[in-house]
Motif scaffolding. Structure first.
Motif, PDB file in Angstrom:
ATOM      1  N   ARG A 145      64.417 -39.550  14.807  1.00 43.77           N
ATOM      2  CA  ARG A 145      65.720 -40.144  15.564  1.00 43.77           C
ATOM      3  C   ARG A 145      66.550 -38.982  16.553  1.00 43.77           C
ATOM      4  O   ARG A 145      66.791 -39.422  17.711  1.00 43.77           O
ATOM      5  N   LEU A 146      66.524 -37.747  16.328  1.00 40.95           N
ATOM      6  CA  LEU A 146      67.131 -36.663  16.996  1.00 40.95           C
ATOM      7  C   LEU A 146      66.120 -36.608  18.203  1.00 40.95           C
ATOM      8  O   LEU A 146      66.792 -35.946  18.974  1.00 40.95           O
ATOM      9  N   THR A 147      64.909 -36.508  18.095  1.00 42.01           N
ATOM     10  CA  THR A 147      64.136 -36.287  19.263  1.00 42.01           C
ATOM     11  C   THR A 147      64.460 -37.323  20.267  1.00 42.01           C
ATOM     12  O   THR A 147      64.432 -37.002  21.394  1.00 42.01           O
ATOM     13  N   ASP A 148      64.821 -38.573  19.915  1.00 41.31           N
ATOM     14  CA  ASP A 148      65.079 -39.597  21.015  1.00 41.31           C
ATOM     15  C   ASP A 148      66.325 -39.094  21.588  1.00 41.31           C
ATOM     16  O   ASP A 148      66.635 -39.507  22.900  1.00 41.31           O
ATOM     17  N   LYS A 149      67.253 -38.578  20.795  1.00 38.86           N
ATOM     18  CA  LYS A 149      68.549 -38.120  21.563  1.00 38.86           C
ATOM     19  C   LYS A 149      68.756 -36.970  22.328  1.00 38.86           C
ATOM     20  O   LYS A 149      69.289 -36.532  23.241  1.00 38.86           O
ATOM     21  N   MET A 150      67.820 -35.888  21.686  1.00 37.04           N
ATOM     22  CA  MET A 150      67.917 -34.522  22.246  1.00 37.04           C
ATOM     23  C   MET A 150      66.502 -33.728  22.893  1.00 37.04           C
ATOM     24  O   MET A 150      66.418 -32.549  23.123  1.00 37.04           O
ATOM     25  N   GLY A 151      65.529 -34.561  22.768  1.00 34.67           N
ATOM     26  CA  GLY A 151      64.183 -34.046  23.157  1.00 34.67           C
ATOM     27  C   GLY A 151      63.763 -33.370  21.851  1.00 34.67           C
ATOM     28  O   GLY A 151      64.166 -33.058  20.891  1.00 34.67           O
ATOM     29  N   PRO A 152      62.263 -33.084  22.057  1.00 32.74           N
ATOM     30  CA  PRO A 152      61.347 -32.423  21.089  1.00 32.74           C
ATOM     31  C   PRO A 152      61.415 -30.993  20.899  1.00 32.74           C
ATOM     32  O   PRO A 152      61.124 -30.527  19.908  1.00 32.74           O
ATOM     33  N   GLY A 153      61.922 -30.192  21.855  1.00 28.06           N
ATOM     34  CA  GLY A 153      61.632 -28.791  22.027  1.00 28.06           C
ATOM     35  C   GLY A 153      62.279 -28.237  20.778  1.00 28.06           C
ATOM     36  O   GLY A 153      61.588 -27.264  20.037  1.00 28.06           O
ATOM     37  N   LYS A 154      63.413 -28.312  20.427  1.00 30.65           N
ATOM     38  CA  LYS A 154      64.170 -27.527  19.427  1.00 30.65           C
ATOM     39  C   LYS A 154      63.341 -27.745  18.099  1.00 30.65           C
ATOM     40  O   LYS A 154      63.064 -26.892  17.523  1.00 30.65           O
ATOM     41  N   PHE A 155      63.064 -29.019  18.031  1.00 27.53           N
ATOM     42  CA  PHE A 155      62.978 -29.477  16.649  1.00 27.53           C
ATOM     43  C   PHE A 155      61.149 -28.909  16.303  1.00 27.53           C
ATOM     44  O   PHE A 155      61.128 -28.526  15.090  1.00 27.53           O
ATOM     45  N   VAL A 156      60.508 -29.076  17.316  1.00 26.60           N
ATOM     46  CA  VAL A 156      59.120 -28.477  17.309  1.00 26.60           C
ATOM     47  C   VAL A 156      58.979 -26.981  16.922  1.00 26.60           C
ATOM     48  O   VAL A 156      58.404 -26.705  16.231  1.00 26.60           O
ATOM     49  N   LEU A 157      59.969 -26.311  17.668  1.00 31.35           N
ATOM     50  CA  LEU A 157      59.991 -24.827  17.403  1.00 31.35           C
ATOM     51  C   LEU A 157      60.373 -24.318  16.013  1.00 31.35           C
ATOM     52  O   LEU A 157      59.844 -23.620  15.356  1.00 31.35           O
ATOM     53  N   VAL A 158      61.441 -25.351  15.477  1.00 26.61           N
ATOM     54  CA  VAL A 158      61.959 -24.883  14.082  1.00 26.61           C
ATOM     55  C   VAL A 158      60.917 -25.350  13.344  1.00 26.61           C
ATOM     56  O   VAL A 158      60.660 -24.586  12.208  1.00 26.61           O
ATOM     57  N   GLY A 159      60.266 -26.432  13.451  1.00 23.10           N
ATOM     58  CA  GLY A 159      58.979 -26.944  12.442  1.00 23.10           C
ATOM     59  C   GLY A 159      58.054 -25.808  12.573  1.00 23.10           C
ATOM     60  O   GLY A 159      57.536 -25.665  11.486  1.00 23.10           O
ATOM     61  N   ILE A 160      57.510 -25.589  13.781  1.00 18.88           N
ATOM     62  CA  ILE A 160      56.581 -24.565  13.608  1.00 18.88           C
ATOM     63  C   ILE A 160      56.756 -23.119  13.030  1.00 18.88           C
ATOM     64  O   ILE A 160      55.963 -22.653  12.028  1.00 18.88           O
ATOM     65  N   VAL A 161      57.933 -22.718  12.963  1.00 16.94           N
ATOM     66  CA  VAL A 161      58.415 -21.605  12.479  1.00 16.94           C
ATOM     67  C   VAL A 161      58.468 -21.795  10.793  1.00 16.94           C
ATOM     68  O   VAL A 161      58.096 -21.145   9.878  1.00 16.94           O
ATOM     69  N   LEU A 162      58.883 -23.070  10.284  1.00 19.22           N
ATOM     70  CA  LEU A 162      59.028 -23.538   8.759  1.00 19.22           C
ATOM     71  C   LEU A 162      57.344 -23.509   8.508  1.00 19.22           C
ATOM     72  O   LEU A 162      57.078 -23.301   7.327  1.00 19.22           O
ATOM     73  N   ILE A 163      56.397 -23.997   9.130  1.00 20.66           N
ATOM     74  CA  ILE A 163      55.197 -24.283   8.761  1.00 20.66           C
ATOM     75  C   ILE A 163      54.859 -22.651   8.691  1.00 20.66           C
ATOM     76  O   ILE A 163      53.779 -22.361   7.722  1.00 20.66           O
ATOM     77  N   VAL A 164      54.932 -21.749   9.535  1.00 20.36           N
ATOM     78  CA  VAL A 164      54.500 -20.328   9.578  1.00 20.36           C
ATOM     79  C   VAL A 164      54.868 -19.856   8.062  1.00 20.36           C
ATOM     80  O   VAL A 164      54.315 -18.917   7.290  1.00 20.36           O
ATOM     81  N   LEU A 165      56.223 -20.158   7.838  1.00 21.23           N
ATOM     82  CA  LEU A 165      56.789 -19.406   6.697  1.00 21.23           C
ATOM     83  C   LEU A 165      56.243 -20.067   5.374  1.00 21.23           C
ATOM     84  O   LEU A 165      55.734 -19.188   4.489  1.00 21.23           O
ATOM     85  N   GLY A 166      55.944 -21.152   5.335  1.00 25.50           N
ATOM     86  CA  GLY A 166      55.272 -21.768   4.106  1.00 25.50           C
ATOM     87  C   GLY A 166      53.868 -21.264   4.178  1.00 25.50           C
ATOM     88  O   GLY A 166      53.219 -21.095   3.141  1.00 25.50           O
ATOM     89  N   LEU A 167      52.859 -21.454   5.299  1.00 23.65           N
ATOM     90  CA  LEU A 167      51.731 -21.144   5.119  1.00 23.65           C
ATOM     91  C   LEU A 167      51.375 -19.604   4.913  1.00 23.65           C
ATOM     92  O   LEU A 167      50.510 -19.104   4.489  1.00 23.65           O
ATOM     93  N   SER A 168      52.418 -18.754   5.311  1.00 22.84           N
ATOM     94  CA  SER A 168      52.241 -17.507   4.923  1.00 22.84           C
ATOM     95  C   SER A 168      52.096 -16.828   3.487  1.00 22.84           C
ATOM     96  O   SER A 168      51.311 -15.810   3.196  1.00 22.84           O
ATOM     97  N   THR A 169      52.572 -17.798   2.576  1.00 24.36           N
ATOM     98  CA  THR A 169      52.407 -17.395   1.236  1.00 24.36           C
ATOM     99  C   THR A 169      50.884 -17.375   1.151  1.00 24.36           C
ATOM    100  O   THR A 169      50.509 -16.506   0.090  1.00 24.36           O
ATOM    101  N   PHE A 170      50.184 -18.343   1.481  1.00 24.70           N
ATOM    102  CA  PHE A 170      48.728 -18.336   1.352  1.00 24.70           C
ATOM    103  C   PHE A 170      47.897 -17.359   1.776  1.00 24.70           C
ATOM    104  O   PHE A 170      46.780 -17.299   1.406  1.00 24.70           O
ATOM    105  N   MET A 171      48.425 -16.362   2.648  1.00 27.02           N
ATOM    106  CA  MET A 171      47.935 -15.078   3.018  1.00 27.02           C
ATOM    107  C   MET A 171      47.729 -14.130   1.856  1.00 27.02           C
ATOM    108  O   MET A 171      46.937 -13.248   1.935  1.00 27.02           O
TER     109      MET A 171
END
Length: 515
Positions: A335-361
Motif C-alpha cells: 500500500r505504501l509503495t503505491d503512495k511513496m514509491g518503492p525505494g525507501k521500503f526496499v532499502l529498509v527491507g534489504i537491511v532487515l534481510i542482511v540482519l536476519g541472515l547474518s546470524t547464519f554466518m
C-alpha cells in the motif's frame, strides 16, 4: 474501449482500494500461483521417494524437477504473444487445464520415464500461469494499486518455498507420493471453474504473427541455459562439459535473440522496454535479490535436516517464522509503495534481510532454535518489504500495451535468476562438503539409513557435526554478500510516488456475478 488482452477500460477515476473487482481477479491468479509454485518445492521433497519407488538413481529422479523447469523455460517467452493473440482468459484457462491434466497423469505414472514426460506437460501449463496472471492483475489494479495487488501475488511466491516441504512431507509420510500430484486436482478444478465464471470474456484481440526466429532462439536458448546451470548441482562444479556446453550454447542463442529483438519491429519480446530507467533498475535489483534469496532458501532445510537431524516436516515448520514476518509487512509495504514509491521500503527491507541472515554466518551444530527462528522472522519482515515492491515498480511505469511484454520479461528473468542462485549455492556447498569429509559423514548419519563406512566411529563425535555446521555458515556468508550487493541498484529505485502510465481495466465480469 478494449485492450489487446481482453479487458475493458474502467469507468470513472482510478480506484485506490482493493475493491471487489480486483480481489476477484486476485483470487483467480493466487489459485494458479499456489499450484505452480507449491509443485516445485513439493516435488523436491519427493526425490528420495522417487528413487525408491521407481528403482532409479539421483540423476534419474532429478529429471522430474529438470523436465518441469525446462518446460517452463520453453513456454514462458510465449506468454506475451499468446495473450495478445488469444486473450488472457483463454490462455489462462488452457494453462490450468494442462497443469491439472499433467498432475493427474503424474500420479498415474508407471515408471520414471513417464513421470518425467508428464512433468513436462505440467510445466507447459504452469509456465504461463504466473506471467498471464501478473498481466491480468496489473491491468485490474491500474495506476493507484499496483503495489497492493503485487503484495497479494507475493503471498504464494514467498510462502511456496516454505509450505511446500511441509505439505510434501505430510503427504508422503501419511499417504503416498501420488498425493503430491493429486492434491493439485481439486485446486485445479476449482481454479478452472472460478476463472471461467469470474474473468471477463475476451474482447477484441489483436492478431499478431508470431516471431518465429525469436521463438527458435529464445525458447531453446533459455531451456539450454537453465539446463546447463541446473546440471552444475549434480556435477558439483561448473567446469565440466556437461554443464558448460548447454550453458554456452544457451547463452549464445539468448545473445542472438537480443540482437534479433533489437532489430525487429515486432519481436517475441520487446527488449526496448529496458530504455525505461525505472524498469532497468528494478530488474537489476530483482536479479541480485533472487540469486541471493533463493540460493539461501536452499540452505535452510538442508541445515535443519542434515546437521540437526530434523524431519522434513519439522524443517518446514522451523521456517514458518520467515513466512509470518513476510505476511506482516507485505500488505503494508504494498500500500505504501503505491503512495511513496518503492525505494525507501526496499532499502529498509534489504537491511532487515542482511540482519536476519547474518546470524547464519555463525551457525553451530547446536545453535539455539529461538535465535534461528527470531532471525528468520526478521528476515521475513525484510522479504515482505522487498520482492514485490521491486516487481511493482517495474510494472507501474509501463503502458497497458507494454504490460504483456513486461510481465513476460520479469518472469523470464526471475526464472533465470532463481536457477542461477540455486546452482551457485549448491556448487559452493557441495564443493565445501567434498573438501571436508567429516562434514559429509555427519550429514550422511542424519539423512541415510546406510551404515557408516568401516573405521568411522559410531556414533560420530560432535566435532563432525560442528564441521558440517561450519560448512553451512561459510556458504551463508556468500548469500549475505550477495544481499548486501543488492543495496547498490536498490539505492537508485524511485523514492517518491511513481507517475504510472497504466489505465485501470475491468478484467472480471463485473455485474454478471451479482445475479
Amino acid at each position: 474501449m478494449t485492450s489487446s488482452t481482453g479487458g475493458h477500460l474502467h469507468d470513472g477515476p482510478p480506484d485506490t482500494k482493493l475493491d471487489r473487482h480486483v480481489l476477484l481477479v486476485a483470487g483467480v491468479v493466487v489459485l494458479g500461483a499456489i499450484m505452480s509454485i507449491l509443485d516445485v518445492t513439493v516435488v523436491a521433497v519427493a526425490q528420495n521417494t522417487f528413487q525408491q519407488e521407481f528403482g532409479t538413481d539421483a540423476a534419474g529422479a532429478a529429471w522430474t524437477a529438470t523436465g518441469y523447469t525446462l518446460a517452463l523455460a520453453a513456454v514462458i517467452p510465449l506468454s506475451s504473444w499468446a495473450a495478445s493473440r488469444f486473450g488472457t482468459k483463454k490462455v489462462y484457462l488452457v494453462s490450468l487445464v494442462l497443469f491439472t491434466l499433467g498432475s493427474v497423469l503424474c500420479a498415474l505414472a508407471p515408471n520414471i520415464g513417464m513421470l518425467v514426460a508428464f512433468r513436462v506437460i505440467q510445466g507447459l501449463g504452469g509456465g504461463m500461469l504466473m506471467p498471464i496472471g501478473m498481466m491480468m492483475l496489473t491491468k485490474a489494479a491500474g495506476p493507484e494499486r499496483v503495489g497492493s495487488v503485487m503484495a497479494v501475488l507475493g503471498i504464494p511466491m514467498l510462502l511456496g518455498p516454505i509450505s511446500g516441504p511441509i505439505l510434501g512431507g505430510v503427504l508422503i509420510e501419511q499417504l503416498s507420493w501420488h498425493w503430491i500430484f493429486l492434491i493439485n486436482v481439486p485446486i485445479g478444478i476449482v481454479a478452472l471453474v472460478y476463472s471461467w465464471i469470474v474473468l471477463r470474456d475476451d474482447a477484441e484481440t489483436s492478431r499478431p504473427s508470431i516471431d518465429v526466429v525469436g521463438l527458435l532462439l529464445l525458447s531453446p536458448g533459455l531451456a539450454l541455459f537453465l539446463f546447463g546451470i541446473s546440471s552444475s548441482a549434480e556435477h558439483r562444479t561448473f567446469v565440466t562439459a556437461s554443464v558448460l556446453v548447454p550453458t554456452i550454447i544457451g547463452a549464445i542463442l539468448i545473445g542472438a535473440f537480443i540482437v534479433h529483438a533489437l532489430r525487429k519491429k515486432n519481436p517475441l519480446l520487446d527488449l526496448r522496454l529496458f530504455t525505461n530507467r525505472t524498469l532497468s533498475i528494478s530488474v537489476a535489483t530483482m536479479v541480485l535479490f533472487m540469486i541471493a534469496f533463493f540460493g539461501a532458501a536452499l540452505l535452510f532445510p538442508q541445515y535443519f535436516i542434515g546437521v540437526r537431524g530434523e524431519s522434513t516436516l519439522a524443517a518446514g515448520l522451523l521456517l514458518a517464522p520467515q513466512g509470518v514476518g513476510a505476511m506482516l509487512t507485505m500488505p503494508i509495504a504494498g500500500r505504501l509503495t503505491d503512495k511513496m514509491g518503492p525505494g525507501k521500503f526496499v532499502l529498509v527491507g534489504i537491511v532487515l534481510i542482511v540482519l536476519g541472515l547474518s546470524t547464519f554466518m555463525f551457525l553451530g551444530a547446536d545453535t539455539s532454535y529461538w535465535l534461528i527462528c527470531g532471525s528468520l522472522f526478521v528476515q521475513g519482515l525484510g522479504m515482505g518489504m522487498t520482492m514485490m515492491p521491486i516487481m511493482s515498480s517495474a510494472l507501474a511505469t509501463l503502458k497497458n500495451s507494454q504490460v504483456p511484454d513486461g510481465s513476460t520479461l520479469l518472469n523470464v528473468i526471475q526464472q533465470s535468476a532463481t536457477s542461477i542462485g540455486t546452482a551457485v549455492i549448491s556448487v559452493i556447498l557441495a564443493s565445501s562438503l567434498a573438501s571436508r569429509p567429516e562434514a559429509g559423514l555427519a550429514i550422511m548419519a542424519n539423512t541415510s539409513d546406510a551404515p557408516l563406512p568401516p573405521g568411522v566411529p559410531d556414533p560420530l563425535p560432535q566435532s563432525f557435526f560442528e564441521t558440517a555446521a561450519d560448512v553451512f555458515s561459510n556458504t551463508f556468508t556468500i548469500s549475505v554478500v550477495l544481499i548486501v550487493l543488492t543495496l547498490i541498484p536498490a539505492f537508485f529505485l524511485p523514492r517518491k510516488k511513481i507517475a504510472s502510465q497504466l489505465t485501470e481495466e475491468d478484467m472480471d465480469r463485473g455485474p454478471i456475478m451479482m445475479h
